[in-house]
Design a protein around this motif. Structure first.
Motif, PDB file in Angstrom:
ATOM      1  N   PHE A  63       0.981  -1.338   0.214  1.00 47.27           N
ATOM      2  CA  PHE A  63      -0.047  -0.013   0.025  1.00 47.27           C
ATOM      3  C   PHE A  63       0.745   1.255  -0.105  1.00 47.27           C
ATOM      4  CE2 PHE A  63      -2.635  -3.398   2.202  1.00 47.27           C
ATOM      5  CZ  PHE A  63      -3.487  -3.589   1.249  1.00 47.27           C
ATOM      6  N   ALA A  64       1.861   1.332  -0.913  1.00 44.99           N
ATOM      7  CA  ALA A  64       2.688   2.650  -1.187  1.00 44.99           C
ATOM      8  C   ALA A  64       2.677   3.001  -2.459  1.00 44.99           C
ATOM      9  CB  ALA A  64       3.958   1.999  -0.565  1.00 44.99           C
ATOM     10  N   ILE A  65       2.979   2.231  -3.444  1.00 48.03           N
ATOM     11  CA  ILE A  65       3.202   2.695  -4.765  1.00 48.03           C
ATOM     12  C   ILE A  65       1.883   3.444  -5.445  1.00 48.03           C
ATOM     13  CG2 ILE A  65       3.811   1.697  -7.198  1.00 48.03           C
ATOM     14  CD1 ILE A  65       5.453  -0.527  -5.633  1.00 48.03           C
ATOM     15  N   HIS A  66       0.808   3.260  -5.039  1.00 45.31           N
ATOM     16  CA  HIS A  66      -0.404   3.931  -5.519  1.00 45.31           C
ATOM     17  C   HIS A  66      -0.164   5.368  -5.003  1.00 45.31           C
ATOM     18  CE1 HIS A  66      -1.799   3.051  -1.452  1.00 45.31           C
ATOM     19  NE2 HIS A  66      -2.446   4.275  -1.565  1.00 45.31           N
ATOM     20  N   HIS A  67       0.599   5.952  -4.341  1.00 50.87           N
ATOM     21  CA  HIS A  67       0.925   7.386  -4.296  1.00 50.87           C
ATOM     22  C   HIS A  67       1.542   8.101  -5.375  1.00 50.87           C
ATOM     23  CE1 HIS A  67       0.247   6.130   0.293  1.00 50.87           C
ATOM     24  NE2 HIS A  67      -0.812   6.834  -0.345  1.00 50.87           N
ATOM     25  N   LEU A  68       2.322   7.331  -6.177  1.00 49.25           N
ATOM     26  CA  LEU A  68       3.173   7.733  -7.204  1.00 49.25           C
ATOM     27  C   LEU A  68       2.266   7.962  -8.397  1.00 49.25           C
ATOM     28  CD1 LEU A  68       6.209   5.465  -6.773  1.00 49.25           C
ATOM     29  CD2 LEU A  68       5.817   7.581  -5.839  1.00 49.25           C
ATOM     30  N   SER A  69       2.714   9.172  -9.265  1.00 53.06           N
ATOM     31  CA  SER A  69       2.121   9.025 -10.706  1.00 53.06           C
ATOM     32  C   SER A  69       2.220   7.897 -11.525  1.00 53.06           C
ATOM     33  CB  SER A  69       2.766  10.341 -11.321  1.00 53.06           C
ATOM     34  OG  SER A  69       4.104   9.914 -11.792  1.00 53.06           O
ATOM     35  N   ASP A  70       1.270   7.643 -12.492  1.00 58.69           N
ATOM     36  CA  ASP A  70       1.222   6.399 -13.239  1.00 58.69           C
ATOM     37  C   ASP A  70       2.839   6.268 -13.807  1.00 58.69           C
ATOM     38  OD1 ASP A  70      -0.917   6.241 -12.384  1.00 58.69           O
ATOM     39  OD2 ASP A  70      -1.960   6.376 -14.458  1.00 58.69           O
ATOM     40  N   ASP A  71       3.220   7.557 -14.409  1.00 51.25           N
ATOM     41  CA  ASP A  71       4.740   7.378 -15.128  1.00 51.25           C
ATOM     42  C   ASP A  71       5.612   6.722 -14.189  1.00 51.25           C
ATOM     43  OD1 ASP A  71       3.775   8.169 -17.556  1.00 51.25           O
ATOM     44  OD2 ASP A  71       4.308  10.119 -17.347  1.00 51.25           O
ATOM     45  N   ARG A  72       5.434   7.191 -12.914  1.00 56.03           N
ATOM     46  CA  ARG A  72       6.727   7.016 -11.641  1.00 56.03           C
ATOM     47  C   ARG A  72       6.679   5.468 -11.482  1.00 56.03           C
ATOM     48  NH1 ARG A  72      10.951   5.841 -10.765  1.00 56.03           N
ATOM     49  NH2 ARG A  72      11.548   5.799  -8.590  1.00 56.03           N
ATOM     50  N   LYS A  73       5.164   5.194 -11.314  1.00 49.16           N
ATOM     51  CA  LYS A  73       4.794   3.673 -10.962  1.00 49.16           C
ATOM     52  C   LYS A  73       5.620   2.818 -12.129  1.00 49.16           C
ATOM     53  CE  LYS A  73       0.278   4.173  -9.500  1.00 49.16           C
ATOM     54  NZ  LYS A  73      -0.259   5.556  -9.697  1.00 49.16           N
TER      55      LYS A  73
ATOM     56  N   LEU B 238       9.502   2.733 -11.568  1.00 42.02           N
ATOM     57  CA  LEU B 238       9.870   2.039 -10.492  1.00 42.02           C
ATOM     58  C   LEU B 238       9.803   0.704 -10.489  1.00 42.02           C
ATOM     59  CD1 LEU B 238      10.423   1.952  -7.315  1.00 42.02           C
ATOM     60  CD2 LEU B 238       8.164   2.173  -6.887  1.00 42.02           C
ATOM     61  N   TYR B 239       8.792   0.229 -11.381  1.00 39.24           N
ATOM     62  CA  TYR B 239       8.754  -1.311 -11.569  1.00 39.24           C
ATOM     63  C   TYR B 239       9.955  -1.829 -12.240  1.00 39.24           C
ATOM     64  CZ  TYR B 239       3.768  -1.362 -10.028  1.00 39.24           C
ATOM     65  OH  TYR B 239       2.510  -1.246  -9.550  1.00 39.24           O
ATOM     66  N   GLY B 240      10.468  -0.915 -13.221  1.00 32.72           N
ATOM     67  CA  GLY B 240      11.621  -1.368 -14.013  1.00 32.72           C
ATOM     68  C   GLY B 240      12.732  -1.160 -13.160  1.00 32.72           C
ATOM     69  N   GLU B 241      12.798  -0.315 -11.904  1.00 33.49           N
ATOM     70  CA  GLU B 241      13.965  -0.291 -11.146  1.00 33.49           C
ATOM     71  C   GLU B 241      14.006  -1.473 -10.437  1.00 33.49           C
ATOM     72  OE1 GLU B 241      13.543   3.616  -9.233  1.00 33.49           O
ATOM     73  OE2 GLU B 241      13.465   4.670 -11.139  1.00 33.49           O
ATOM     74  N   ILE B 242      12.760  -1.867  -9.863  1.00 31.71           N
ATOM     75  CA  ILE B 242      12.683  -3.185  -9.204  1.00 31.71           C
ATOM     76  C   ILE B 242      13.022  -4.388  -9.888  1.00 31.71           C
ATOM     77  CG2 ILE B 242      10.927  -4.765  -8.337  1.00 31.71           C
ATOM     78  CD1 ILE B 242       9.505  -2.144  -7.177  1.00 31.71           C
ATOM     79  N   PHE B 243      12.744  -4.323 -11.060  1.00 27.28           N
ATOM     80  CA  PHE B 243      13.381  -5.449 -11.840  1.00 27.28           C
ATOM     81  C   PHE B 243      14.639  -5.782 -12.087  1.00 27.28           C
ATOM     82  CE2 PHE B 243      14.368  -7.617 -16.181  1.00 27.28           C
ATOM     83  CZ  PHE B 243      13.719  -8.504 -15.717  1.00 27.28           C
TER      84      PHE B 243
ATOM     85  N   GLN C  78      -1.168  -2.342 -14.812  1.00 24.18           N
ATOM     86  CA  GLN C  78      -0.065  -2.561 -14.135  1.00 24.18           C
ATOM     87  C   GLN C  78       0.714  -4.098 -14.466  1.00 24.18           C
ATOM     88  OE1 GLN C  78      -0.025  -0.705  -9.979  1.00 24.18           O
ATOM     89  NE2 GLN C  78      -2.214  -0.495 -10.331  1.00 24.18           N
ATOM     90  N   LEU C  79      -0.260  -5.112 -14.623  1.00 24.52           N
ATOM     91  CA  LEU C  79       0.122  -6.317 -14.800  1.00 24.52           C
ATOM     92  C   LEU C  79       0.681  -6.335 -16.364  1.00 24.52           C
ATOM     93  CD1 LEU C  79      -2.982  -8.649 -13.643  1.00 24.52           C
ATOM     94  CD2 LEU C  79      -0.822  -8.252 -12.614  1.00 24.52           C
ATOM     95  N   ASN C  80       0.166  -5.599 -17.197  1.00 24.36           N
ATOM     96  CA  ASN C  80       0.814  -5.444 -18.704  1.00 24.36           C
ATOM     97  C   ASN C  80       2.135  -4.905 -18.463  1.00 24.36           C
ATOM     98  OD1 ASN C  80      -1.670  -6.497 -19.750  1.00 24.36           O
ATOM     99  ND2 ASN C  80      -2.494  -4.431 -20.383  1.00 24.36           N
ATOM    100  N   TRP C  81       2.180  -3.940 -17.570  1.00 30.97           N
ATOM    101  CA  TRP C  81       3.691  -3.241 -17.445  1.00 30.97           C
ATOM    102  C   TRP C  81       4.694  -4.271 -17.087  1.00 30.97           C
ATOM    103  CZ3 TRP C  81       1.923   1.603 -14.154  1.00 30.97           C
ATOM    104  CH2 TRP C  81       1.413   2.573 -15.015  1.00 30.97           C
ATOM    105  N   LEU C  82       4.305  -5.041 -15.888  1.00 29.10           N
ATOM    106  CA  LEU C  82       5.170  -5.934 -15.612  1.00 29.10           C
ATOM    107  C   LEU C  82       5.514  -6.932 -16.753  1.00 29.10           C
ATOM    108  CD1 LEU C  82       3.792  -6.746 -12.026  1.00 29.10           C
ATOM    109  CD2 LEU C  82       5.434  -5.207 -12.551  1.00 29.10           C
TER     110      LEU C  82
END
Length: 212
Positions: free
Chosen positions: A111-121, A124-129, A178-182
């Motif tokens: 319950f943290a990432i939803h505070h970010l803009s969509d572009d930043r989300k 961030l997923y790319g940085e996590i990968f 979000q699943l598509n992004w992953l």
């Protein structure tokens, strides 16, 4: 408007967090999918360290790095893990790229990432990968959008919130986007592993390294 630098807002959230219906169901699914033998875990937007503490119950020897930017949350998580040399608390605003922290067997968020803009989300997923080890798992227990305003109001009512209590820091996004992004970023075994109204667990795994 992001209220999370406010001690009043952070403490109000913590006072209600344990009473959010079905939250523990989602946390249980996270615990079921993070392997018991992980050595190093990153908790992104850790809050008071609730999810990291749950993980450590059955993984006491794992090294854990926990990130947050709220002064109140940093105080709470430091107090929670103050005597544990295997936990490192890092002050970091997720609006900025993740710092270089090494690689991890699992990366989690609650319950943290939803505070970010969509572009930043998505960034961030790319940085996590990039910071996951091959074969590592990413579990994002997240607040997602409802398909209609009526269903959003139903969710608020179901957790005991009035419409005036809707957090203006929220930047909710639907599950499928979000699943598509992953998938696009290279994760596999991507799915919504659990969902109740606007609470969902999004999971993806980093493919094992090609032995060739």
């Amino acid at each position: 408007m992001n209220r999370w630098t406010s001690a009043e807002h952070a403490l109000s959230y913590l006072s209600r967090a344990d009473r959010i219906p079905h939250r523990t169901e989602g946390e249980r699914v996270v615990l079921d999918h993070v392997p018991l033998d992980v050595w190093r875990v990153l908790d992104v937007g850790t809050g008071d360290g609730r999810l990291a503490a749950l993980l450590k119950c059955d993984r006491p020897f794992m090294e854990c790095v926990v990130l947050d930017f709220s002064p109140t949350m940093l105080e709470k998580v430091t107090a929670r893990f103050g005597d544990d040399p295997l936990v490192t608390v890092v002050a970091h605003n997720l609006d900025e790229p993740l710092p270089a922290l090494g690689s991890f067997d699992a990366i989690v968020s609650s319950f943290a990432i939803h505070h970010l803009s969509d572009d930043r989300k998505r960034s961030l997923y790319g940085e996590i990968f990039a910071q996951l080890k091959p074969g590592g798992i990413f579990c994002n227990l997240e607040h997602v959008s409802s398909p209609t305003p009526a269903l959003h109001r139903h969710f608020l009512e179901s957790i005991g919130y009035g419409e005036h209590e809707d957090d203006p820091s929220n930047q909710l996004l639907d599950v499928q986007t979000q699943l598509n992004w992953l998938w696009e970023l290279g994760f596999n075994d991507v799915d919504c592993y659990w969902k109740w109204l606007e609470m969902a667990l999004l999971v993806g795994k980093k493919p094992q390294a090609d032995p060739n």
